[in-house]
Write a protein that holds these residues in place. Structure first.
Motif, PDB file in Angstrom:
ATOM      1  N   ALA A  54       0.517   2.866  11.021  1.00 20.79           N
ATOM      2  CA  ALA A  54       1.022   3.183   9.681  1.00 20.79           C
ATOM      3  C   ALA A  54      -0.013   2.827   8.614  1.00 20.79           C
ATOM      4  O   ALA A  54      -0.211   3.574   7.651  1.00 20.79           O
ATOM      5  N   ASP A  55      -0.692   1.699   8.784  1.00 21.87           N
ATOM      6  CA  ASP A  55      -1.706   1.266   7.833  1.00 21.87           C
ATOM      7  C   ASP A  55      -2.858   2.266   7.773  1.00 21.87           C
ATOM      8  O   ASP A  55      -3.314   2.661   6.695  1.00 21.87           O
ATOM      9  N   VAL A  66       6.634   5.293   9.496  1.00 19.45           N
ATOM     10  CA  VAL A  66       5.914   5.858   8.347  1.00 19.45           C
ATOM     11  C   VAL A  66       6.903   6.436   7.334  1.00 19.45           C
ATOM     12  O   VAL A  66       6.777   6.198   6.129  1.00 19.45           O
ATOM     13  N   LYS A  88       0.838  -1.209   0.000  1.00 19.89           N
ATOM     14  CA  LYS A  88       0.000   0.000   0.000  1.00 19.89           C
ATOM     15  C   LYS A  88       0.870   1.254   0.000  1.00 19.89           C
ATOM     16  O   LYS A  88       0.566   2.231  -0.686  1.00 19.89           O
ATOM     17  N   TYR A  89       1.955   1.230   0.761  1.00 20.85           N
ATOM     18  CA  TYR A  89       2.843   2.390   0.785  1.00 20.85           C
ATOM     19  C   TYR A  89       3.551   2.564  -0.552  1.00 20.85           C
ATOM     20  O   TYR A  89       3.792   3.701  -0.981  1.00 20.85           O
ATOM     21  N   LEU A 142       8.493   3.538   5.516  1.00 19.72           N
ATOM     22  CA  LEU A 142       7.595   2.931   4.535  1.00 19.72           C
ATOM     23  C   LEU A 142       7.435   3.816   3.305  1.00 19.72           C
ATOM     24  O   LEU A 142       7.402   3.318   2.172  1.00 19.72           O
ATOM     25  N   LEU A 143       7.340   5.120   3.503  1.00 18.38           N
ATOM     26  CA  LEU A 143       7.237   6.040   2.369  1.00 18.38           C
ATOM     27  C   LEU A 143       8.490   5.994   1.499  1.00 18.38           C
ATOM     28  O   LEU A 143       8.414   6.108   0.284  1.00 18.38           O
ATOM     29  N   LEU A 170       1.050   4.347  -2.551  1.00 18.79           N
ATOM     30  CA  LEU A 170       0.965   5.730  -2.093  1.00 18.79           C
ATOM     31  C   LEU A 170       2.143   6.549  -2.626  1.00 18.79           C
ATOM     32  O   LEU A 170       1.952   7.656  -3.144  1.00 18.79           O
ATOM     33  N   THR A 171       3.339   6.023  -2.519  1.00 20.04           N
ATOM     34  CA  THR A 171       4.515   6.751  -2.988  1.00 20.04           C
ATOM     35  C   THR A 171       4.423   6.996  -4.486  1.00 20.04           C
ATOM     36  O   THR A 171       4.756   8.079  -4.971  1.00 20.04           O
ATOM     37  N   CYS A 214      -1.801   5.419   5.980  1.00 18.68           N
ATOM     38  CA  CYS A 214      -1.768   5.198   4.540  1.00 18.68           C
ATOM     39  C   CYS A 214      -3.180   5.290   3.966  1.00 18.68           C
ATOM     40  O   CYS A 214      -3.407   5.945   2.944  1.00 18.68           O
TER      41      CYS A 214
END
Length: 165
Positions: free
Chosen positions: A150-151, A35, A9-10, A38-39, A13-14, A154
């Protein structure tokens, strides 16, 4: 919690941040920089991830620009402090999006006895549009609680209509 799904998912997102030329920065406390990690995990993240601040104590939050009056008035574990953290991160790194995270996961914080274990506050500043959320973490290991937060962050960002204003 499925760590692999959250990582995927990240990455999505990125990619959206890259496609929309939106930069992001963080100021994290209880998530310990997760976070930001993950990004920055996805290929091309250096185009959009500006940086992060790991500010575990009140003193470090204040030294990095969070107004002590906000912490004194609302408490370090509050939507107001999370929002201030997001705005400070956004300004410090000259990014479009700032994410602030503060909370108490496993026990009462001896330095902040008003803390409520299991409550995490998130503030997100997207081009001046402020979003807040209180996340109640599951009674799980701290590692899993961080990924839960974090989830949800996101999901907030993916549902937030990420476009430059």
């Amino acid at each position: 919690m499925n760590e692999k799904t959250i990582i995927e998912k990240y990455h999505k997102l990125t990619r959206i941040l890259i496609d929309n030329s939106l930069t992001v920065s963080t100021m994290e406390s209880c998530t310990g920089g997760l976070v930001g990690m993950l990004l920055s995990d996805a290929s091309g993240a250096s185009e959009v991830v500006r940086g992060g601040i790991f500010a575990y104590t009140n003193e470090i939050k204040i030294k990095n620009g969070v107004d002590a009056a906000v912490i004194n008035k609302y408490g370090v574990y509050s939507a107001e402090t999370a929002t201030a953290m997001a705005t400070v991160a956004k300004k410090a790194f000259d990014s479009d999006i700032g994410i602030g995270i503060t909370g108490s996961m496993g026990r009462i914080d001896p330095a902040n006895p008003d803390s409520v274990p299991g409550e995490v506050y998130v503030g997100i500043d997207i081009c001046g549009d402020i979003k807040n959320r209180l996340i109640i973490v599951d009674d799980a290991a701290r590692y899993d609680q961080r990924y839960q937060v974090a989830d949800e962050i996101c999901d907030m960002l993916l549902k937030g209509g990420l476009r430059k204003q």
